[in-house]
Design a protein around this motif. Structure first.
Motif, PDB file in Angstrom:
ATOM      1  N   ALA A  62       1.138  -1.122   0.100  1.00 11.64           N
ATOM      2  CA  ALA A  62       0.180   0.041   0.204  1.00 11.64           C
ATOM      3  C   ALA A  62       0.402   1.204   0.252  1.00 11.64           C
ATOM      4  O   ALA A  62       0.640   2.457  -0.889  1.00 11.64           O
ATOM      5  CB  ALA A  62      -0.903  -0.271   1.720  1.00 11.64           C
ATOM      6  N   VAL A  67      -1.669  -1.396  -6.161  1.00  7.83           N
ATOM      7  CA  VAL A  67      -2.625  -1.933  -5.980  1.00  7.83           C
ATOM      8  C   VAL A  67      -3.246  -3.262  -5.903  1.00  7.83           C
ATOM      9  O   VAL A  67      -3.748  -3.965  -4.583  1.00  7.83           O
ATOM     10  CB  VAL A  67      -3.466  -0.577  -6.672  1.00  7.83           C
ATOM     11  CG1 VAL A  67      -5.536  -1.123  -5.885  1.00  7.83           C
ATOM     12  CG2 VAL A  67      -3.199   0.776  -5.594  1.00  7.83           C
ATOM     13  N   SER A  70      -1.977  -5.574  -3.117  1.00 11.38           N
ATOM     14  CA  SER A  70      -2.796  -5.082  -1.998  1.00 11.38           C
ATOM     15  C   SER A  70      -3.693  -5.798  -2.091  1.00 11.38           C
ATOM     16  O   SER A  70      -3.894  -6.722  -0.917  1.00 11.38           O
ATOM     17  CB  SER A  70      -2.938  -3.312  -1.852  1.00 11.38           C
ATOM     18  OG  SER A  70      -2.106  -2.604  -1.933  1.00 11.38           O
ATOM     19  N   ARG A  71      -4.307  -6.535  -3.425  1.00 11.31           N
ATOM     20  CA  ARG A  71      -5.559  -6.942  -3.848  1.00 11.31           C
ATOM     21  C   ARG A  71      -5.754  -8.587  -3.509  1.00 11.31           C
ATOM     22  O   ARG A  71      -6.094  -9.146  -2.615  1.00 11.31           O
ATOM     23  CB  ARG A  71      -6.556  -6.322  -4.628  1.00 11.31           C
ATOM     24  CG  ARG A  71      -6.677  -5.371  -4.667  1.00 11.31           C
ATOM     25  CD  ARG A  71      -7.011  -4.852  -6.063  1.00 11.31           C
ATOM     26  NE  ARG A  71      -8.526  -3.777  -6.839  1.00 11.31           N
ATOM     27  CZ  ARG A  71      -8.396  -2.683  -7.802  1.00 11.31           C
ATOM     28  NH1 ARG A  71      -7.986  -3.290  -8.790  1.00 11.31           N
ATOM     29  NH2 ARG A  71      -8.672  -1.972  -7.095  1.00 11.31           N
ATOM     30  N   PHE A 109      -9.787  -0.559  -0.922  1.00 11.40           N
ATOM     31  CA  PHE A 109      -9.127  -1.882  -2.652  1.00 11.40           C
ATOM     32  C   PHE A 109      -9.797  -1.885  -3.816  1.00 11.40           C
ATOM     33  O   PHE A 109      -8.858  -1.633  -4.595  1.00 11.40           O
ATOM     34  CB  PHE A 109      -8.019  -2.771  -1.733  1.00 11.40           C
ATOM     35  CG  PHE A 109      -6.289  -2.040  -1.155  1.00 11.40           C
ATOM     36  CD1 PHE A 109      -5.454  -1.871  -1.527  1.00 11.40           C
ATOM     37  CD2 PHE A 109      -7.064  -2.009   0.204  1.00 11.40           C
ATOM     38  CE1 PHE A 109      -4.711  -0.641  -1.141  1.00 11.40           C
ATOM     39  CE2 PHE A 109      -5.587  -1.894   1.079  1.00 11.40           C
ATOM     40  CZ  PHE A 109      -5.223  -0.616   0.711  1.00 11.40           C
ATOM     41  N   TYR A 114      -9.625   4.034  -6.192  1.00 13.66           N
ATOM     42  CA  TYR A 114      -9.497   3.736  -6.059  1.00 13.66           C
ATOM     43  C   TYR A 114      -8.132   5.117  -4.665  1.00 13.66           C
ATOM     44  O   TYR A 114      -8.061   6.200  -5.417  1.00 13.66           O
ATOM     45  CB  TYR A 114      -7.395   3.360  -4.972  1.00 13.66           C
ATOM     46  CG  TYR A 114      -6.913   2.451  -4.867  1.00 13.66           C
ATOM     47  CD1 TYR A 114      -6.902   2.048  -3.012  1.00 13.66           C
ATOM     48  CD2 TYR A 114      -5.268   3.211  -5.109  1.00 13.66           C
ATOM     49  CE1 TYR A 114      -6.239   1.978  -2.261  1.00 13.66           C
ATOM     50  CE2 TYR A 114      -4.781   3.124  -3.936  1.00 13.66           C
ATOM     51  CZ  TYR A 114      -4.653   2.167  -2.935  1.00 13.66           C
ATOM     52  OH  TYR A 114      -3.844   2.123  -1.750  1.00 13.66           O
ATOM     53  N   GLY A 119      -6.616   3.775   1.184  1.00 13.62           N
ATOM     54  CA  GLY A 119      -5.720   3.086   1.399  1.00 13.62           C
ATOM     55  C   GLY A 119      -5.180   2.424   2.130  1.00 13.62           C
ATOM     56  O   GLY A 119      -4.790   1.192   3.333  1.00 13.62           O
ATOM     57  N   SER A 122      -6.283   2.020   5.478  1.00 13.26           N
ATOM     58  CA  SER A 122      -6.191   0.871   5.898  1.00 13.26           C
ATOM     59  C   SER A 122      -5.746   0.010   6.320  1.00 13.26           C
ATOM     60  O   SER A 122      -5.972  -1.236   6.614  1.00 13.26           O
ATOM     61  CB  SER A 122      -7.727   0.735   4.735  1.00 13.26           C
ATOM     62  OG  SER A 122      -8.462  -1.039   5.075  1.00 13.26           O
TER      63      SER A 122
END
Length: 290
Positions: A62, A67, A70-71, A109, A114, A119, A122
């Motif tokens: 992050a 991204v 991160s997912r 996310f 976004y 992010g 979080s």
């Protein structure tokens, strides 16, 4: 004002990054900790550690703006959480806090637009929560004690100076920082103590319209806020309580209360004067005189 708030948020995120980076370097010190709970199985402990590592990877990705990565980390975290037995690790409140934090992170996310700052916050919240799950004695969130103390100091100062805008900003900062640590608090501490902190923070948030009475209420709330934070951070034993708002006209209340007392005394005196026709018996040397 917005520039100052943005600066504080950036500074807080940098502090989070430093704390999380120190998590690996502090591993040798943590080796001296007492295991979270004796009844934990080896498989359960390993799974919790994998969850913690995945949360650390999520936070790093992050920060880097990755991204997609991160997912992927979030999917791993979700799978690990689904198969994790929480008994011995945390309470039901703590378990719910962790799962809710994961759900909120997914929304952030997976959003069409976004927001990097959201992010990072979080991911940091989830990072601290996962760490609190496996490190009972020295979780990373304990290192944010100074931040909360500074928030309360700013809150008290703005109320003393009678600055409505500064008071609102201080209350917002405190609420934001408590929100970041909230899942970790529920995982590590008794839910009743966390509820006391929530009540105090909520109370302060309702006292920011700039009236003299609300300024006084915020000043009165500063001490119990510090006591509650100290207890949660295990700085010292303290009893938290909710401040009660002062009456709008304390002098009138005092006068009215005094009048009630005087009226009661006067009535008592009148009743005594009417007893036996207003005469009082006095005994002297065995004789009764009037």
């Amino acid at each position: 004002m917005f520039g100052d708030r943005r600066g504080r948020r950036v500074g807080f995120l940098l502090l989070l990054a430093a704390v999380c980076l120190l998590g690996t370097s502090c591993a040798s010190g943590r080796g001296k900790e007492t295991p979270p709970q004796p009844q934990l199985s080896e498989a359960q402990r390993q799974q919790a550690e994998l969850l913690n590592q995945s949360a650390e990877e999520l936070y790093q990705k992050a920060l880097q703006g990755d991204v997609s990565g991160s997912r992927t980390s979030l999917i791993q975290i979700s799978d690990l959480t689904t198969g994790l037995t929480f008994e011995g690790l945390t309470t039901v409140e703590g378990m719910n806090a962790l799962t809710q934090t994961i759900t909120e992170a997914k929304k952030v996310f997976q959003a069409v637009r976004y927001q990097p700052a959201e992010g990072q916050v979080s991911a940091a919240k989830l990072r601290l929560a996962a760490d609190a799950l496996i490190h009972k004695n020295q979780p990373l969130w304990l290192q944010h004690y100074k931040t909360l103390q500074e928030d309360v100091n700013a809150l008290e100062k703005s109320a003393a100076e009678g600055s409505r805008e500064a008071l609102r900003q201080s209350a917002a900062d405190l609420r934001e920082h408590i929100g970041l640590l909230h899942p970790s608090l529920l995982i590590s501490r008794d839910g009743a103590d966390v509820a006391k902190l929530d009540s105090l923070v909520s109370f302060v948030g309702t006292q920011t319209d700039g009236s003299a009475e609300h300024f006084r209420n915020v000043q009165n709330a500063a001490a119990p806020l510090r006591q509650t934070i100290d207890k949660l951070f295990m700085k010292k034993e303290a009893t938290a309580y909710l401040p009660y708002p002062e009456p709008p006209h304390p002098i009138l209340w005092t006068t009215a209360f005094g009048s009630v007392i005087l009226a009661a005394l006067a009535f008592a005196g009148w009743r005594l004067s009417k007893k036996d026709g207003g005469l009082t018996t006095v005994r002297r040397g065995g004789e009764e005189t009037f």
